[in-house]
Design a protein around this motif. Structure first.
Motif, PDB file in Angstrom:
ATOM      1  N   VAL A 201       0.859  -1.191   0.000  1.00  0.00           N
ATOM      2  CA  VAL A 201       0.000   0.000   0.000  1.00  0.00           C
ATOM      3  C   VAL A 201       0.893   1.238   0.000  1.00  0.00           C
ATOM      4  O   VAL A 201       1.751   1.387   0.873  1.00  0.00           O
ATOM      5  CB  VAL A 201      -0.919   0.000   1.244  1.00  0.00           C
ATOM      6  CG1 VAL A 201      -1.633   1.342   1.396  1.00  0.00           C
ATOM      7  CG2 VAL A 201      -1.935  -1.138   1.147  1.00  0.00           C
ATOM      8  N   HIS A 202       0.695   2.107  -0.978  1.00  0.00           N
ATOM      9  CA  HIS A 202       1.469   3.356  -1.037  1.00  0.00           C
ATOM     10  C   HIS A 202       0.824   4.376  -0.108  1.00  0.00           C
ATOM     11  O   HIS A 202      -0.347   4.706  -0.263  1.00  0.00           O
ATOM     12  CB  HIS A 202       1.515   3.891  -2.474  1.00  0.00           C
ATOM     13  CG  HIS A 202       2.270   2.984  -3.396  1.00  0.00           C
ATOM     14  ND1 HIS A 202       3.609   3.101  -3.604  1.00  0.00           N
ATOM     15  CD2 HIS A 202       1.861   1.911  -4.118  1.00  0.00           C
ATOM     16  CE1 HIS A 202       4.005   2.168  -4.429  1.00  0.00           C
ATOM     17  NE2 HIS A 202       2.967   1.418  -4.761  1.00  0.00           N
ATOM     18  N   GLY A 203       1.590   4.848   0.893  1.00  0.00           N
ATOM     19  CA  GLY A 203       1.044   5.814   1.853  1.00  0.00           C
ATOM     20  C   GLY A 203       0.230   5.108   2.924  1.00  0.00           C
ATOM     21  O   GLY A 203       0.406   3.911   3.180  1.00  0.00           O
ATOM     22  N   ARG A 209     -10.776   5.682  -3.812  1.00  0.00           N
ATOM     23  CA  ARG A 209     -10.959   5.541  -5.244  1.00  0.00           C
ATOM     24  C   ARG A 209     -12.405   5.121  -5.529  1.00  0.00           C
ATOM     25  O   ARG A 209     -13.049   4.499  -4.697  1.00  0.00           O
ATOM     26  CB  ARG A 209     -10.013   4.444  -5.805  1.00  0.00           C
ATOM     27  CG  ARG A 209      -8.526   4.770  -5.659  1.00  0.00           C
ATOM     28  CD  ARG A 209      -8.110   5.896  -6.578  1.00  0.00           C
ATOM     29  NE  ARG A 209      -6.693   6.237  -6.480  1.00  0.00           N
ATOM     30  CZ  ARG A 209      -6.186   7.186  -5.699  1.00  0.00           C
ATOM     31  NH1 ARG A 209      -6.982   7.895  -4.928  1.00  0.00           N
ATOM     32  NH2 ARG A 209      -4.899   7.455  -5.703  1.00  0.00           N
ATOM     33  N   ASP A 210     -12.864   5.452  -6.755  1.00  0.00           N
ATOM     34  CA  ASP A 210     -14.201   5.063  -7.198  1.00  0.00           C
ATOM     35  C   ASP A 210     -14.008   3.907  -8.176  1.00  0.00           C
ATOM     36  O   ASP A 210     -13.721   4.121  -9.357  1.00  0.00           O
ATOM     37  CB  ASP A 210     -14.859   6.286  -7.864  1.00  0.00           C
ATOM     38  CG  ASP A 210     -16.351   6.119  -8.041  1.00  0.00           C
ATOM     39  OD1 ASP A 210     -16.825   4.968  -8.021  1.00  0.00           O
ATOM     40  OD2 ASP A 210     -17.036   7.146  -8.210  1.00  0.00           O
ATOM     41  N   LEU A 246      -7.386   0.598   1.878  1.00  0.00           N
ATOM     42  CA  LEU A 246      -7.429  -0.404   2.953  1.00  0.00           C
ATOM     43  C   LEU A 246      -8.763  -1.160   2.946  1.00  0.00           C
ATOM     44  O   LEU A 246      -8.797  -2.374   3.155  1.00  0.00           O
ATOM     45  CB  LEU A 246      -7.205   0.259   4.320  1.00  0.00           C
ATOM     46  CG  LEU A 246      -5.781   0.776   4.558  1.00  0.00           C
ATOM     47  CD1 LEU A 246      -5.681   1.433   5.930  1.00  0.00           C
ATOM     48  CD2 LEU A 246      -4.745  -0.350   4.441  1.00  0.00           C
ATOM     49  N   GLU A 247      -9.853  -0.442   2.677  1.00  0.00           N
ATOM     50  CA  GLU A 247     -11.157  -1.128   2.568  1.00  0.00           C
ATOM     51  C   GLU A 247     -11.156  -2.097   1.390  1.00  0.00           C
ATOM     52  O   GLU A 247     -11.702  -3.205   1.478  1.00  0.00           O
ATOM     53  CB  GLU A 247     -12.285  -0.096   2.383  1.00  0.00           C
ATOM     54  CG  GLU A 247     -12.661   0.640   3.657  1.00  0.00           C
ATOM     55  CD  GLU A 247     -13.544   1.861   3.390  1.00  0.00           C
ATOM     56  OE1 GLU A 247     -14.311   2.202   4.284  1.00  0.00           O
ATOM     57  OE2 GLU A 247     -13.445   2.479   2.303  1.00  0.00           O
ATOM     58  N   LEU A 248     -10.518  -1.684   0.304  1.00  0.00           N
ATOM     59  CA  LEU A 248     -10.426  -2.582  -0.853  1.00  0.00           C
ATOM     60  C   LEU A 248      -9.699  -3.872  -0.462  1.00  0.00           C
ATOM     61  O   LEU A 248     -10.136  -4.982  -0.814  1.00  0.00           O
ATOM     62  CB  LEU A 248      -9.681  -1.890  -2.000  1.00  0.00           C
ATOM     63  CG  LEU A 248      -9.383  -2.797  -3.186  1.00  0.00           C
ATOM     64  CD1 LEU A 248     -10.654  -3.080  -3.985  1.00  0.00           C
ATOM     65  CD2 LEU A 248      -8.316  -2.178  -4.104  1.00  0.00           C
ATOM     66  N   ALA A 249      -8.598  -3.729   0.269  1.00  0.00           N
ATOM     67  CA  ALA A 249      -7.838  -4.899   0.706  1.00  0.00           C
ATOM     68  C   ALA A 249      -8.721  -5.828   1.544  1.00  0.00           C
ATOM     69  O   ALA A 249      -8.697  -7.057   1.385  1.00  0.00           O
ATOM     70  CB  ALA A 249      -6.611  -4.461   1.515  1.00  0.00           C
TER      71      ALA A 249
END
Ligand code: NAD
Length: 305
Positions: A201-203, A209-210, A246-249
């Motif tokens: 994860v960058h940052g 994101r959409d 993070l939610e995507l992960a």
């Protein structure tokens, strides 16, 4: 109706070619692609024809466009980091290449649907992003996509060429490549998780994101071509869902039924902080549109991997 898709062997292009050949009113579907990031295998057995070559080759473009009723222009060098490494190459394909496509279409009066990017909003912080906001590109890639859309809209204004410019947000789904430095976040995460490696994860991972499922994008593009939709402003092609990395992960771990580990690294230069589309213009042009929800789209993507 015969359709030419530039960049048709790429991720979005090959999904679109498959959607187009499945529609009874569509005749020939031809993908013009130099295979720099696309793959002939994406089109194998689909019924779409592949012409290998560059949009910068103007005589080839003229040949390929003979008998075409519509062009969907997706060919590009589609990466922020690649544009930082080689801005001239991004400019050449994304800006000059677009002029080559538009000129060929103008001569034959072939309507064009072209791909721009949410990255053109850049450092503009307001959410959701609506098409009336200013554009402040943060990378040569974003600047080159702004050139793509400005050229397309200028051809409508100056020559009356029917055009429609979509700003794609984060498109994901089957055929999106992984395992290389320029891979998008969804395939990178799936690839790492399946290898048992941490997700990079960058940052801080709270950037949003959409995400838009590629099947939805392909359906909208094919409808636009068939109905000859035009618009005198760019049109966001996303649905206003805002998910952090993070939610995507977390969603992906659930879809994969795997525990995942996160590894934080430096933020990436040129990346925007938050992204979320206003879908008002899109919904006005395509009434009754339904988007594949994130959980379902991720499940389809994981199945394909
Ligand atoms: P992709 O790399 O899979 O597709 C681009 C295709 O263009 C590739 O098949 C590549 O080989 C081809 N190409 C590159 N240079 C060419 C040239 N000179 N002549 C002919 N073909 C050439 O990427 P994608 O994600 O499918 O992107 C498609 C379009 O959507 C691009 O214009 C991109 O800028 C835009 N876009 C994509 C996203 C996304 O989330 N995937 C977001 C915003 C905008």
């Amino acid at each position: 109706m015969n359709v030419v898709v530039t960049g048709g062997a790429g991720f979005i292009g090959a999904n679109l070619c498959r959607e187009l050949v499945s529609r009874p009113s569509v005749g020939r579907v031809v993908a013009l692609d130099d295979l720099s990031t696309g793959s002939a295998a994406h089109l194998a057995g689909t019924g779409a024809e592949l012409v290998e070559g560059s949009i910068l080759d103007r005589s080839l473009l003229d040949e390929v466009l003979t008998g075409a009723d519509a062009v969907v222009h997706l060919a590009a060098r589609p990466s922020v980091p690649r544009s930082l490494a080689d801005p001239f190459a991004s400019h050449e394909v994304n800006a000059t290449g677009t002029v080559c496509v538009l000129e060929a279409c103008r001569r034959r009066r072939i309507p064009v649907v072209a791909a721009s990017s949410s990255s053109v909003y850049g450092s503009v912080a307001e959410l959701p992003k609506h098409e009336g906001l200013p554009t402040r590109p943060l990378s040569p890639y974003a600047a080159s996509k702004l050139a793509t859309e400005a050229y397309a809209l200028s051809y409508a204004a100056a020559f009356g060429l029917p055009t429609l410019v979509f700003r794609f947000f984060n498109v994901y789904g089957p055929l999106q490549s992984a395992g290389h430095a320029y891979a998008a976040v969804v395939p990178s995460f799936i690839d790492a998780a399946l290898r048992g490696e941490p997700l990079t994860v960058h940052g801080d991972g709270h950037q949003t994101r959409d995400f838009t499922y590629v099947g939805t994008v392909a359906r909208v593009l094919a409808d636009a071509v068939q109905r000859k939709v035009t618009c005198d402003s760019p049109v966001n092609l996303a649905f206003g869902t805002r998910v952090s990395v993070l939610e995507l992960a977390h969603h992906l771990a659930k879809a994969l039924e795997l525990a995942v580990e996160i590894r934080h690294v430096e933020p990436r230069r040129g990346d925007v902080r938050d992204s979320q589309a206003d879908d008002g213009i899109l919904r006005g042009l395509f009434t009754g549109l339904t988007a594949v929800p994130l959980e379902q789209g991720l499940a389809e993507t994981v199945r394909w991997f």
